[in-house]
Design a protein around this motif. Structure first.
Motif, mmCIF file in Angstrom:
data_model
loop_
_atom_site.group_PDB
_atom_site.id
_atom_site.type_symbol
_atom_site.label_atom_id
_atom_site.label_comp_id
_atom_site.label_asym_id
_atom_site.label_seq_id
_atom_site.Cartn_x
_atom_site.Cartn_y
_atom_site.Cartn_z
ATOM 1 N N ILE A 140 0.823 -1.221 0.000
ATOM 2 C CA ILE A 140 0.000 0.000 0.000
ATOM 3 C C ILE A 140 0.850 1.260 0.000
ATOM 4 N N LEU A 141 2.137 1.136 0.334
ATOM 5 C CA LEU A 141 3.000 2.307 0.460
ATOM 6 C C LEU A 141 3.766 2.614 -0.832
ATOM 7 N N TYR A 142 3.748 1.720 -1.782
ATOM 8 C CA TYR A 142 4.618 1.885 -2.951
ATOM 9 C C TYR A 142 3.851 2.443 -4.148
ATOM 10 N N GLU A 143 4.604 3.045 -5.034
ATOM 11 C CA GLU A 143 4.019 3.660 -6.230
ATOM 12 C C GLU A 143 3.333 2.622 -7.114
ATOM 13 N N SER A 144 3.929 1.434 -7.175
ATOM 14 C CA SER A 144 3.378 0.398 -8.055
ATOM 15 C C SER A 144 3.703 -0.995 -7.502
ATOM 16 N N GLU A 145 2.992 -1.989 -8.013
ATOM 17 C CA GLU A 145 3.270 -3.354 -7.600
ATOM 18 C C GLU A 145 4.660 -3.775 -8.050
ATOM 19 N N ALA A 146 5.082 -3.293 -9.237
ATOM 20 C CA ALA A 146 6.408 -3.634 -9.747
ATOM 21 C C ALA A 146 7.489 -3.113 -8.804
ATOM 22 N N LYS A 147 7.299 -1.900 -8.305
ATOM 23 C CA LYS A 147 8.293 -1.344 -7.376
ATOM 24 C C LYS A 147 8.280 -2.135 -6.076
ATOM 25 N N PHE A 148 7.102 -2.522 -5.611
ATOM 26 C CA PHE A 148 6.984 -3.329 -4.400
ATOM 27 C C PHE A 148 7.773 -4.633 -4.558
ATOM 28 N N GLU A 149 7.615 -5.287 -5.715
ATOM 29 C CA GLU A 149 8.309 -6.555 -5.938
ATOM 30 C C GLU A 149 9.812 -6.338 -6.035
ATOM 31 N N ALA A 150 10.228 -5.257 -6.712
ATOM 32 C CA ALA A 150 11.662 -4.993 -6.866
ATOM 33 C C ALA A 150 12.311 -4.752 -5.512
ATOM 34 N N ILE A 151 11.650 -3.991 -4.665
ATOM 35 C CA ILE A 151 12.187 -3.731 -3.328
ATOM 36 C C ILE A 151 12.239 -5.026 -2.536
ATOM 37 N N VAL A 180 13.058 6.026 -3.188
ATOM 38 C CA VAL A 180 11.938 5.210 -3.668
ATOM 39 C C VAL A 180 10.731 6.130 -3.838
ATOM 40 N N ASN A 181 9.950 5.892 -4.883
ATOM 41 C CA ASN A 181 8.694 6.616 -5.040
ATOM 42 C C ASN A 181 7.606 5.895 -4.243
ATOM 43 N N TYR A 182 7.034 6.595 -3.274
ATOM 44 C CA TYR A 182 5.992 6.055 -2.432
ATOM 45 C C TYR A 182 4.630 6.640 -2.829
ATOM 46 N N ARG A 183 3.574 6.038 -2.315
ATOM 47 C CA ARG A 183 2.223 6.518 -2.587
ATOM 48 C C ARG A 183 1.501 6.769 -1.257
ATOM 49 N N ARG A 184 0.903 7.948 -1.144
ATOM 50 C CA ARG A 184 0.136 8.261 0.057
ATOM 51 C C ARG A 184 -1.254 7.628 -0.030
ATOM 52 N N LYS A 185 -1.969 7.654 1.055
ATOM 53 C CA LYS A 185 -3.310 7.088 1.089
ATOM 54 C C LYS A 185 -4.218 7.761 0.063
ATOM 55 N N ASN A 186 -4.012 9.099 -0.155
ATOM 56 C CA ASN A 186 -4.847 9.837 -1.101
ATOM 57 C C ASN A 186 -4.427 9.645 -2.550
ATOM 58 N N GLY A 187 -3.418 8.786 -2.799
ATOM 59 C CA GLY A 187 -2.987 8.497 -4.147
ATOM 60 C C GLY A 187 -1.801 9.306 -4.630
ATOM 61 N N ASP A 188 -1.428 10.365 -3.896
ATOM 62 C CA ASP A 188 -0.287 11.182 -4.309
ATOM 63 C C ASP A 188 1.004 10.370 -4.212
ATOM 64 N N VAL A 189 1.832 10.496 -5.243
ATOM 65 C CA VAL A 189 3.146 9.838 -5.247
ATOM 66 C C VAL A 189 4.197 10.859 -4.846
ATOM 67 N N PHE A 190 5.146 10.435 -4.015
ATOM 68 C CA PHE A 190 6.205 11.348 -3.591
ATOM 69 C C PHE A 190 7.511 10.575 -3.456
ATOM 70 N N PRO A 191 8.646 11.254 -3.634
ATOM 71 C CA PRO A 191 9.938 10.596 -3.470
ATOM 72 C C PRO A 191 10.337 10.554 -2.000
ATOM 73 N N ASP A 245 10.668 12.439 3.438
ATOM 74 C CA ASP A 245 10.016 12.991 2.241
ATOM 75 C C ASP A 245 10.923 14.051 1.616
ATOM 76 N N ILE A 246 11.373 13.797 0.378
ATOM 77 C CA ILE A 246 12.277 14.744 -0.288
ATOM 78 C C ILE A 246 11.596 15.361 -1.506
ATOM 79 N N THR A 247 10.286 15.543 -1.399
ATOM 80 C CA THR A 247 9.532 16.150 -2.501
ATOM 81 C C THR A 247 10.079 17.529 -2.853
ATOM 82 N N ASP A 248 10.338 18.343 -1.827
ATOM 83 C CA ASP A 248 10.813 19.706 -2.094
ATOM 84 C C ASP A 248 12.142 19.684 -2.841
#
Length: 612
Positions: free
Chosen positions: A71-82, A100-111, A135-138
């Motif tokens: 639930i925390l990762y940008e994609s299933e592929a990234k989850f598997e790679a990690i 790593v690119n993560y995904r928030r509960k609201n769907g936003d992706v952030f580095p 979070d290194i979005t900035d």
């Protein structure tokens, strides 16, 4: 200690701590960490998170516990790679951060910058993993913006009015815009490849060498933190310095500082204005200069700042312009000279009711003015002079040669300030003269204490009342001190009243010797004296009072075979904006005096420093 030691289950442990206390300490420490903490077991189910995790990902703690970390990762592929990489992590000692690119509960992706830590039990068995995420979005946004702006920067460099140059990691110029090159007196090509600090920033304003290690721009490149500097100089190709305001921002790529960008602007005129205001304040606040010296100093300051030749304080009455104070290069202009107001440029200044200036009269409609025809004055700037709100005349500066540039708003504002200060000085001088005349008249009317030859109580209260009114009207400083001889009764008892009288006379003489002619000093009665110091802050008055105290303590008074020494206690208070009468400030000084007596005598106490 293994990471697993900090996550051991609740229960009695080798540390001997109560399990609940240990759990509370662990939770508090975990929640104080600003980075998100996520612990997962070998099935990759979340078993522990901290508050920062909830803030970063948007999941409540109980909402996340037990769920797979997919639930925390940008994609299933990234989850598997990690998932594959974590076993390599467990087998190595590498703890370097990775992104790593993560995904928030609201769907936003952030580095997220991540450090992964494997968890083992006491036997070395792998229990799971802990991820520490920042979070290194900035930072990513800044890096993306930098890339996007490279082309735009290339275009705007040509049009920018500010100076801009870029540096490589060694501090050498890799680009310079035309405006920056013009300000520095170089062609763009001459600056490329040169060390910027050694070329344009090598010395302090006084010419002393400026070490590269001390340069804020170079320090910014070393630290990675941007800097802004407002009070330094750059040096032109011809060796002339000019004041600049500059900012240096490091350029970061892949967590490495690869250079910096410096923007700068010439603030010489602003600096000149700042220095002029500092000098103006220094002149007007000086206790060493008399009225005439202050006016001449202001005229000299104006002549130097505006690069003009003549400076005049003129009194205007019945359309007659009378020179009161002046500076002229050949001494041809003298106080007392008179002209018809209409034959001076000041007629326009008074009609305008505010500052007025022109830099080349001969090239304007002013060329037809009688002043131009008679004196050929090309450049002029002046402002009306008001004294206590009433028109007095003008303050003006001029010269027979044109200026190379028009006067700007800062020039007009500065001459207005000059005129305001001159008006205040004239008003203050009038007050001083009126006070002196009043002092003489009161003395003639027997306002002097017969014993000490200083003002008596009636005269002090009258003069002090005038000073309070003036200070309130002009919003000026005023201070009062009350002085009392220590153990004076012993002098009378041991040496007689004649000796006591002599002590009071000496106290009065020594006190007056430390005061100015405009200060009021008198005897309230008995062994108590009072001083009123116009235009003086209470802290300065306390210093004056301490000099009086020291002078009296050091004096040997010839009233006994071996002479007599005496000390005094002094209380000081300043006039407050809420004070309406002399009695109010006198009462505070009196309380400070009693505090000085209670503190052991022979001392000065400032009322503001008391704990009432």
């Amino acid at each position: 200690m293994r990471a697993s030691d900090s996550l051991q289950p609740t229960g009695s442990g080798p540390d001997g701590l109560d399990p609940r206390l240990r759990d509370a300490l662990f939770a508090a420490a975990l929640n104080d960490i600003p980075s998100a903490i996520v612990a997962a077991n070998t099935d990759r189910r979340i078993i522990l998170v901290n508050r920062a995790f909830s803030a970063m990902f948007g999941y409540a703690v109980q909402e996340a516990i037990g769920r797979k970390s997919i639930i925390l990762y940008e994609s299933e592929a990234k989850f598997e790679a990690i998932g594959q990489e974590r076993y390599q992590l467990a087998a190595s000692a590498n703890r370097e951060p990775y992104v790593v690119n993560y995904r928030r509960k609201n769907g936003d992706v952030f580095p997220g910058e991540t450090i992964g830590v494997p968890l083992h039990d006491a036997d070395g068995k792998l229990l799971g993993f802990v991820a520490i995420i920042r979070d290194i979005t900035d930072r990513f946004r800044a890096e993306a913006a930098l890339k996007e702006s490279e082309e735009r920067n290339r275009l705007i460099l040509e049009a920018a009015a500010e100076g801009i140059y870029g540096l490589d990691a060694q501090g050498n110029a890799i680009f310079v815009n035309p405006a920056g090159a013009r300000m520095l007196g170089y062609a763009v090509e001459e600056l490329l490849g040169c060390n910027a600090h050694e070329t344009v920033h090598h010395s302090f304003p006084d010419g002393a060498p400026y070490a590269s290690a001390d340069c804020p721009a170079m320090q910014a490149m070393n630290s990675g933190e941007p800097v802004s500097v407002t009070d330094e100089v750059f040096w032109r190709k011809d060796g002339r310095p000019f004041w600049v305001e500059y900012a240096t921002t490091p350029i970061v790529k892949a967590n490495e500082i690869v250079g910096a960008v410096t923007t700068f602007q010439d603030v010489t005129e602003r600096k000149k204005l700042h220095l002029a205001l500092e000098r103006l304040h220094s002149v007007t606040s000086s206790r060493r200069l008399n009225f005439g010296e202050k006016i001449r100093a202001i005229l000299r300051l104006g002549v130097e700042h505006f690069d003009l030749a003549f400076g005049i304080v003129a009194h205007v009455e019945n359309d007659v312009y009378t020179v009161r104070h002046c500076i002229s290069p050949d001494g041809g202009l003298r106080p007392g000279q008179q002209f018809a107001l209409g034959e001076t440029y000041c007629v326009h200044t008074l009609e305008a009711g505010g500052p007025l200036g022109f830099h080349h009269a001969g090239a304007s409609a002013i060329a037809a003015h009688p002043c131009y025809r008679a004196f050929g004055l090309e450049a002029y700037i002046g402002a009306p002079l008001l004294v206590d709100g009433v028109r007095y005349g003008t303050l003006n500066f001029s010269r027979p040669k044109p200026l190379g540039h028009p006067f700007d708003n800062s020039d007009l504002e500065l001459v207005r300030l000059f005129a305001e200060w001159v008006g205040n000085e004239i008003a203050r001088q009038r007050d001083i003269e009126e006070l002196a005349a009043a002092q003489e008249e009161l003395k003639r009317l027997a306002g002097t204490d017969e014993l000490t030859d200083v003002a008596n109580r009636r005269q002090v209260e009258l003069l002090a009342g005038h000073e309070v009114e003036r200070a309130r009207r002009q919003r000026a400083d005023m201070a009062v001190f009350v002085l009392d001889a220590d153990h004076f009764k012993r002098v009378n008892d041991d040496h007689g009243h004649e000796a006591g009288d002599q002590v009071l006379r000496v106290i009065a003489q020594l006190a007056k010797a430390q005061l100015r002619s405009v200060d009021v000093f008198g005897r309230l009665g008995g062994e108590e004296f009072v001083g009123v110091l116009p235009d003086t802050p209470a802290d300065v008055a306390a210093e004056v009072a301490d000099r009086i105290r020291e002078a009296i303590a050091e004096e040997i008074i010839p009233v006994a075979s071996d002479g007599l020494s005496i000390t005094v206690s002094i209380g000081v208070a300043g006039l407050l904006s809420t004070d309406e009468t002399f009695r109010e400030v006198l009462n505070r000084a009196d309380r400070a005096l009693y505090a000085a007596k209670g503190a052991g005598r022979n001392r000065v106490i400032h009322h503001d420093h008391m704990n009432e």
